[in-house]
Design a protein around this motif. Sequence first.
Motif, PDB file in Angstrom:
ATOM      1  N   THR A 133      25.837 -37.245  65.224  1.00  0.00           N
ATOM      2  CA  THR A 133      24.729 -36.459  65.768  1.00  0.00           C
ATOM      3  C   THR A 133      23.399 -36.875  65.159  1.00  0.00           C
ATOM      4  N   SER A 134      23.414 -37.282  63.907  1.00  0.00           N
ATOM      5  CA  SER A 134      22.168 -37.677  63.233  1.00  0.00           C
ATOM      6  C   SER A 134      21.634 -39.002  63.757  1.00  0.00           C
ATOM      7  N   LEU A 135      22.532 -39.918  64.099  1.00  0.00           N
ATOM      8  CA  LEU A 135      22.107 -41.260  64.476  1.00  0.00           C
ATOM      9  C   LEU A 135      21.427 -41.307  65.842  1.00  0.00           C
ATOM     10  N   GLY A 136      21.594 -40.244  66.624  1.00  0.00           N
ATOM     11  CA  GLY A 136      20.903 -40.204  67.906  1.00  0.00           C
ATOM     12  C   GLY A 136      19.396 -40.257  67.740  1.00  0.00           C
ATOM     13  N   PRO A 141      15.691 -49.457  64.093  1.00  0.00           N
ATOM     14  CA  PRO A 141      16.689 -50.145  64.920  1.00  0.00           C
ATOM     15  C   PRO A 141      18.075 -50.029  64.299  1.00  0.00           C
ATOM     16  N   LEU A 142      19.096 -49.959  65.165  1.00  0.00           N
ATOM     17  CA  LEU A 142      20.432 -49.568  64.716  1.00  0.00           C
ATOM     18  C   LEU A 142      21.500 -50.466  65.327  1.00  0.00           C
ATOM     19  N   VAL A 143      22.478 -50.855  64.502  1.00  0.00           N
ATOM     20  CA  VAL A 143      23.714 -51.479  64.980  1.00  0.00           C
ATOM     21  C   VAL A 143      24.869 -50.617  64.502  1.00  0.00           C
ATOM     22  N   ALA A 152      21.619 -42.726  71.576  1.00  0.00           N
ATOM     23  CA  ALA A 152      20.910 -43.740  70.781  1.00  0.00           C
ATOM     24  C   ALA A 152      20.993 -45.096  71.476  1.00  0.00           C
ATOM     25  N   THR A 153      19.898 -45.828  71.430  1.00  0.00           N
ATOM     26  CA  THR A 153      19.907 -47.204  71.925  1.00  0.00           C
ATOM     27  C   THR A 153      20.299 -48.106  70.767  1.00  0.00           C
ATOM     28  N   HIS A 154      21.447 -48.718  70.871  1.00  0.00           N
ATOM     29  CA  HIS A 154      21.906 -49.520  69.736  1.00  0.00           C
ATOM     30  C   HIS A 154      22.830 -50.635  70.198  1.00  0.00           C
ATOM     31  N   ASP A 155      22.960 -51.646  69.366  1.00  0.00           N
ATOM     32  CA  ASP A 155      23.960 -52.689  69.560  1.00  0.00           C
ATOM     33  C   ASP A 155      25.242 -52.271  68.858  1.00  0.00           C
ATOM     34  N   PRO A 316      18.059 -55.427  76.214  1.00  0.00           N
ATOM     35  CA  PRO A 316      19.175 -54.510  76.504  1.00  0.00           C
ATOM     36  C   PRO A 316      20.174 -54.474  75.353  1.00  0.00           C
ATOM     37  N   PRO A 317      20.854 -53.331  75.155  1.00  0.00           N
ATOM     38  CA  PRO A 317      21.883 -53.245  74.107  1.00  0.00           C
ATOM     39  C   PRO A 317      23.000 -54.262  74.329  1.00  0.00           C
ATOM     40  N   ASN A 318      23.526 -54.763  73.240  1.00  0.00           N
ATOM     41  CA  ASN A 318      24.574 -55.791  73.288  1.00  0.00           C
ATOM     42  C   ASN A 318      25.827 -55.251  72.599  1.00  0.00           C
ATOM     43  N   ARG A 319      26.980 -55.408  73.235  1.00  0.00           N
ATOM     44  CA  ARG A 319      28.243 -54.998  72.616  1.00  0.00           C
ATOM     45  C   ARG A 319      29.098 -56.247  72.406  1.00  0.00           C
ATOM     46  N   VAL A 320      29.484 -56.485  71.169  1.00  0.00           N
ATOM     47  CA  VAL A 320      30.296 -57.656  70.814  1.00  0.00           C
ATOM     48  C   VAL A 320      31.658 -57.180  70.335  1.00  0.00           C
ATOM     49  N   THR A 321      32.719 -57.743  70.911  1.00  0.00           N
ATOM     50  CA  THR A 321      34.084 -57.428  70.469  1.00  0.00           C
ATOM     51  C   THR A 321      34.697 -58.683  69.865  1.00  0.00           C
TER      52      THR A 321
END
Length: 340
Positions: A133-136, A141-143, A152-155, A316-321
């Motif tokens: 809830t806090s990280l929203g 900038p956040l990963v 939250a806008t984050h990678d 844009p946010p990036n998601r890496v797996t």
Amino acid sequence: MATSIEDVARRADVSISTVSRVLNRHNVVNAQTRKRVEEAIAELGYRPNVFARGLMLRKSNVLGLVLPDLHGEFYSEIIRGANLKARECGYHLLISSVTADDDGQDVLATIGAQGLVDGMIVMVTEMSSRIRTSLGDAPVPLVVLDGDIQGATHDTVAIDHRNGAESLVRHLLSLYPTSPIVFLGGHATNLDTIDRLNAYQKVLAEVGREPSQKDIVYLDYSYETAFRYASERVLEWSAARSVVFAANDEMAAAVVDAALAATLDVPADLPVAGFDDTRIAQLTRPRLTTVRTPMAQMGAKAIELLCERLESPDRPPNRVTLPTEVVVRESCGGPPAPGS
């Protein structure tokens, strides 16, 4: 008394702003003047006030890494990978920890809102983590590692736990097609435990099997807890011709030690597999069959994404797996893979 920037300016016979330009690597200072300033800095032993400089430039050249814990090789490998990449990118790394019961407000207020870091990487491992809830409203900038934060806008950097667990369970079934497979996980709310358990159940369902409830056990990922639990169960597991799939290598090593303490043979009397491929997997005797997770790469990739975000805040946010792989060794029987 500490040397000041004014002392450097007087020694080099230049203005304070010229010293500042040299310190900040501006190219507008000619080579002769730059050399004079650098010599004055060296002679006087001047050290800039990094914090004050950061406030002035609104840039600290420090990145924050917040983990659920700092104990154990899994987290230390993430830190190692993150630190190497941060230094490569010209940043220092500030490390802290926040447990699932902590909302992280102190950390965010101290190192985020006060400008001590330019960006933060936060690992979220529990569904119930209050820090979600806090990280929203994260002020920098956040990963996020291993999870997503609503609002939250984050990678994101995640490890493909499910595919690794599915591959491991299929390997165990290929060796022991009729044996019960005991699953030892962490807390029931732990995101990695949930992924690995879902994979375990999915593969068993594919062959028409449903695990007994007594074969699904929630512990806490620690050696000590797993050893105490396994010490009371290994004879029962061996009598049922069970295989043990522990959701990390520490718990797998504990099961092996509990079995050996009960004079059982691993894998002849009780095959055991782990997860993560930490160093303990090769130090345990017999060595552990496990799933290799790219822990250091996870930390490095998170830093890389954070640096890209700082350069391009609106991308844009990036998601890496990151992929996993099964490493076959002696604890489950069957031939170990070459070089494993």
